[in-house]
Design an enzyme around this catalytic site. Structure first.
Site, PDB file in Angstrom:
ATOM      1  CB  THR A   1      -0.869  -0.023   1.272  1.00 24.40           C
ATOM      2  OG1 THR A   1      -1.876  -0.998   1.094  1.00 24.40           O
ATOM      3  CG2 THR A   1      -1.518   1.314   1.561  1.00 24.40           C
TER       4      THR A   1
ATOM      5  NE  ARG B   1      -9.714  -6.293   3.398  1.00 25.62           N
ATOM      6  CZ  ARG B   1      -8.601  -5.559   3.390  1.00 25.62           C
ATOM      7  NH1 ARG B   1      -8.320  -4.792   2.369  1.00 25.62           N
ATOM      8  NH2 ARG B   1      -7.789  -5.591   4.408  1.00 25.62           N
TER       9      ARG B   1
ATOM     10  N   GLY C   1     -10.492  -2.149   3.200  1.00 24.18           N
ATOM     11  CA  GLY C   1      -9.455  -2.139   4.232  1.00 24.18           C
ATOM     12  C   GLY C   1      -9.403  -0.810   4.964  1.00 24.18           C
ATOM     13  CG  ASP C   2      -5.745   0.065   6.924  1.00 22.21           C
ATOM     14  OD1 ASP C   2      -5.706  -0.784   6.012  1.00 22.21           O
ATOM     15  OD2 ASP C   2      -4.735   0.667   7.320  1.00 22.21           O
TER      16      ASP C   2
ATOM     17  CB  THR D   1       1.227   0.070   4.870  1.00 19.39           C
ATOM     18  OG1 THR D   1       1.129  -1.087   4.024  1.00 19.39           O
ATOM     19  CG2 THR D   1       2.579   0.052   5.550  1.00 19.39           C
ATOM     20  N   GLY D   2      -0.556  -2.257   6.307  1.00 18.86           N
ATOM     21  CA  GLY D   2      -0.547  -3.491   7.090  1.00 18.86           C
ATOM     22  C   GLY D   2      -1.850  -4.235   6.893  1.00 18.86           C
TER      23      GLY D   2
ATOM     24  N   GLY E   1      -5.247  -4.617   7.085  1.00 14.97           N
ATOM     25  CA  GLY E   1      -6.230  -3.573   7.345  1.00 14.97           C
ATOM     26  C   GLY E   1      -7.226  -3.869   8.455  1.00 14.97           C
TER      27      GLY E   1
HETATM   28  N1  ASP Z   1      -3.742  -1.853   4.556  1.00 12.52           N
HETATM   29  C1  ASP Z   1      -4.051  -2.431   3.273  1.00 12.52           C
HETATM   30  C2  ASP Z   1      -5.401  -3.096   3.349  1.00 12.52           C
HETATM   31  O1  ASP Z   1      -5.682  -3.769   4.318  1.00 12.52           O
HETATM   32  C3  ASP Z   1      -3.048  -3.433   2.797  1.00 12.52           C
HETATM   33  C4  ASP Z   1      -1.612  -2.981   2.790  1.00 12.52           C
HETATM   34  O2  ASP Z   1      -1.221  -2.128   3.581  1.00 12.52           O
HETATM   35  O3  ASP Z   1      -0.805  -3.500   1.969  1.00 12.52           O
HETATM   36  O4  ASP Z   1      -6.157  -3.002   2.412  1.00 12.52           O
END
Ligand code: ASP
Length: 292
Positions: free
Chosen positions: A158, A186, A188-189, A209-210, A212
């Site tokens: 991300t 779905r 994400g965050d 990032t992570g 989500g």
């Molecule tokens: N945070 C992002 C999500 O969950 C994924 C990512 O950070 O790579 O959609």
């Protein structure tokens, strides 16, 4: 990760940094800088956003993005948008040209068309590496972070940017293709203000990032701001508390980039690596992937 690949990722980071820094140098706003930096990363196929977005369970791309201006606390966000070349600019259009904060799906695509945003074909978003990532898990219930194939991911794709401008205003922007093989609409965050993105001149600008799901549950970006505002922690202390402690308590993996209104920078992560780069007007750029 081969040395060639590493160099290519660093080049992608450096290009984005340069674009953003040039705007700030010319006296431009933090908001313009973060949008431009994220657009540059969205156009680079190496990162999981825009052109390089991962495939969802239907073999398509659905992107999430958000942006926030710390000066006014105005924000714009979009989720599950399709074929929009630069979802971050669509988030900004939502912030500036609509009466709303968050648009999703077909409505967001429609708003993008009405506002003259650029669209691209499915072929533009097709990347062989991402396609093979998806093929490996497409008939399973699994969904994964970018880069992971057999094992849990240790780095994320991300993209995000935070900046402080000459007037001391701060801003944050985040954009993503989400997780490979994601289903059921779905989200994400990255498109959720307070979770993946937050900016308030009184505290900090944060982009995450992570995985989500954990970032949503922990309201990560706003949590950092709250620890600064209500507990008097520094940017570094607050970011570490959230990433290295609170998120780990619920097994959440990932990291964030943050800047405060004094220009302090924090980039903590609790994984093996996080593609990251920063520059201050008087110091050379730092571009890193792993812990040093
Ligand atoms: N945070 C992002 C999500 O969950 C994924 C990512 O950070 O790579 O959609």
């Amino acid at each position: 990760m081969t040395p060639e690949k590493e160099a290519a990722y660093k080049k992608g980071l450096s290009d984005a940094l340069e674009v953003g820094a040039a705007i700030l140098k010319e006296g431009g706003s933090a908001l313009d800088a973060v949008e431009a930096a994220v657009r540059s990363l969205e156009d680079c196929p190496l990162f999981n956003a825009g052109k390089g977005s991962v495939f969802n369970a239907l073999g398509k791309h659905e992107m999430d993005a958000s942006i926030m201006d710390g000066r006014s606390r105005e924000a714009g966000a979009v989720a599950t948008v399709k074929n929009v070349k630069n979802p971050i600019s669509l988030s900004r259009a939502v912030m500036e040209k609509s009466e709303h904060v968050f648009l999703v799906g077909e409505g967001a695509d429609e708003f993008a068309k009405l506002n003259g945003l650029e669209f691209e074909t499915d072929e533009y978003f097709h990347d062989e590496f991402r396609y093979n990532q998806w093929l490996k898990i497409k008939d399973t219930d699994g969904f994964q972070l970018d880069h992971s194939v057999e094992k849990k991911d240790e780095k994320f794709g991300t993209v995000g940017a935070v900046a402080m401008d000459k007037d001391g205003n701060i801003a944050a922007a985040t954009s993503t293709g989400g997780m490979t093989n994601k289903k059921f609409g779905r989200i994400g965050d990255s498109s959720i203000i307070g979770s993946g993105t937050f900016a308030d001149n009184r505290t900090c600008a944060v982009s995450c990032t992570g995985s989500g799901e954990f970032f949503i549950r922990q309201v990560v970006a706003y949590d950092v701001a709250c620890l600064m505002e209500f507990k008097g922690l520094s940017l570094q202390e607050a970011s570490d508390e959230v990433i290295q402690k609170r998120l780990l308590e619920i097994d959440g993996d990932g990291g964030l980039i943050a800047v405060d209104a004094q220009g302090n920078i924090a980039m903590p992560f609790n994984t093996e690596g996080m593609y990251r780069a920063c520059i201050k007007h008087d110091t050379p750029a730092e571009i890193r992937i792993y812990k040093d």
